[in-house]
Write an enzyme that holds these catalytic residues in place. Structure first.
Site, PDB file in Angstrom:
ATOM      1  N   LYS A 121       0.832  -1.201   0.000  1.00 33.26           N
ATOM      2  CA  LYS A 121       0.000   0.000   0.000  1.00 33.26           C
ATOM      3  C   LYS A 121       0.874   1.260   0.000  1.00 33.26           C
ATOM      4  O   LYS A 121       0.683   2.149  -0.835  1.00 33.26           O
ATOM      5  CB  LYS A 121      -0.929   0.002   1.226  1.00 33.26           C
ATOM      6  CG  LYS A 121      -1.925   1.139   1.188  1.00 33.26           C
ATOM      7  CD  LYS A 121      -2.799   1.186   2.413  1.00 33.26           C
ATOM      8  CE  LYS A 121      -2.125   1.992   3.482  1.00 33.26           C
ATOM      9  NZ  LYS A 121      -2.898   2.226   4.672  1.00 33.26           N
ATOM     10  N   ASP A 140      -6.712   1.115   0.869  1.00 35.61           N
ATOM     11  CA  ASP A 140      -6.795   1.425   2.297  1.00 35.61           C
ATOM     12  C   ASP A 140      -8.196   1.051   2.775  1.00 35.61           C
ATOM     13  O   ASP A 140      -8.967   0.411   2.040  1.00 35.61           O
ATOM     14  CB  ASP A 140      -6.459   2.905   2.554  1.00 35.61           C
ATOM     15  CG  ASP A 140      -7.610   3.824   2.147  1.00 35.61           C
ATOM     16  OD1 ASP A 140      -8.529   3.375   1.428  1.00 35.61           O
ATOM     17  OD2 ASP A 140      -7.611   4.994   2.569  1.00 35.61           O
TER      18      ASP A 140
END
Ligand code: SF4
Length: 217
Positions: A121, A140
């Site tokens: 991420k 997320d």
């Protein structure tokens, strides 16, 4: 509506709803974005943006961060939470950047995820927003929740959600996709109380008025 058609319609509609969607972390270069993204774990972008101006005035290079005493750095980032492990990650990642990458944040996924505290991420955030490179999609909590509610994935693991999205969303929109969904997740389709009645995606959303996991407060 098929998933692919819904994804295509969303890619048309979302930029019209959120023409100003962007990364809400404040940064001036790839190193600052990497540090801000590490700090943003379990913390709001707003809080991170309150901490980073003083931090970036004091530490300008990877070497500066790597040389910061652990306890001093912990104090400076304390309000972002998990400050011990974040300070360790920042010192270790920047030491590697200084020693193995000539002080420059690396530009490839394998090199980025080899840095301490940097997962897919964070690497996707840096590649997409600092280097304009689309290697993947940032997943997320907002992107995960909305992708599920919008019927684009049934997965719950972020990497599996990312794989589903990469098949549905054209590569040139991968970076903006996350910004659009994060904007929508913060402003309309919140975790606990989604505003389906006021939602501009309502006609495309299979979860309208009955989003999974939502609780009215
Ligand atoms: S209709 Fe409701 S569940 Fe669907 S995206 Fe909009 S706010 Fe979220």
């Amino acid at each position: 509506m098929k998933r692919a058609d819904r994804a295509a319609a969303l890619v048309e509609l979302l930029p019209r709803i959120y023409p100003d969607a962007h990364c809400e972390l404040t940064f001036a270069d790839p190193l600052q974005l990497l540090i801000a993204t590490i700090l943003s774990a379990q913390c709001t972008d707003k809080r991170v943006n309150m901490v980073t101006p003083a931090l970036f005035r004091k530490y300008k290079t990877a070497r500066d961060f790597a040389a910061a005493p652990q306890e001093e750095l912990e104090r400076e980032i304390q309000s972002t939470g998990f400050f011990r492990s974040k300070a360790k990650s920042i010192r270790s990642a920047t030491a590697d950047i200084a020693m193995k990458h000539g002080g420059e944040v690396p530009r490839t996924m394998p090199e980025l995820i080899a840095l301490r505290g940097v997962g897919r991420k964070t690497a996707n955030v840096v590649l997409g927003n600092a280097f304009d490179q689309s290697e993947g999609i940032v997943v997320d909590t907002h992107v995960a929740r909305l992708s599920q509610r919008l019927g684009l994935t049934k997965q719950t693991d972020p990497e599996k959600i990312e794989r589903d999205l990469m098949k549905l969303i054209p590569r040139e929109h991968w970076t903006m996709w996350s910004h659009w969904l994060i904007f929508h997740g913060r402003r309309c389709c919140t975790a606990r109380s989604p505003d389906c009645a006021g939602c501009e995606l309502q006609s495309l959303c299979p979860s309208a008025f009955q989003p999974p996991g939502a609780r009215k407060i």
